[in-house]
Write a protein that holds these residues in place. Structure first.
Motif: not given
Length: 167
Positions: A88-110
């Motif tokens: 996002g803009p804030l992450l780019r400003y700090f030269n960072l990124c988020i690495l999001k890991i999605e798994t099999a069988g994870q509940a939608q609300h979690y």
């Protein structure tokens, strides 16, 4: 441990700024923001950064974080479905990124199983995780079915012999 991820120290400034913006958005949070900016935020972000750990092993991805409430997540590599970069803009400003890991069988609300903020060389770490996951998948498919059937047959014969001995 195959790869031990390192985190960008700028994440400390990102945490201070991110929490300050959240506190600024509420009337009650404005006085707390002053406390946050002049001491508590620096202490918290330094200790939070020191506790961050992420390791890729032959079979799992392990992530540990937290100061008062320590969280350790271990995800089997075969359960990883997708790894996404978020900037996002804030992450780019700090030269960072988020690495999001999605798994099999994870509940939608979690939500997502794991979010890693500020990993150095995030694309390289992502490539290492996906390559190790691929090696595991190839190893599982390379098992000879006749060997498996022979092992099952031998197990059944042992069970039959045990049952005969009991009667």
């Amino acid at each position: 441990v195959l790869v031990k991820a390192t985190f960008n120290p700028i994440i400390r400034a990102y945490i201070i700024f991110y929490v300050a913006m959240i506190l600024l958005s509420t009337i009650v949070g404005i006085p707390l923001m002053i406390i946050w900016l002049f001491g508590l935020g620096k202490w918290y972000s330094r200790h939070y950064f020191d506790k961050l750990e992420c390791e890729l092993t032959h079979h799992t991805l392990r992530f540990k974080k937290g100061i008062l409430l320590q969280i350790e997540k271990t995800i089997p590599l075969e359960n990883i479905q997708d790894m996404t970069f978020i900037e996002g803009p804030l992450l780019r400003y700090f030269n960072l990124c988020i690495l999001k890991i999605e798994t099999a069988g994870q509940a939608q609300h979690y939500g997502n199983e794991m979010k890693l903020v500020g990993i150095n060389d995030a694309p390289g770490f992502r490539a290492a995780v996906l390559a190790q996951r691929q090696k595991l998948a190839e190893k599982k498919t390379s098992v000879d079915p006749t060997v498996v059937l022979t092992e099952i047959k031998e197990s059944l014969l042992r069970i039959e012999n045990l049952l005969r001995q009991r009667t």
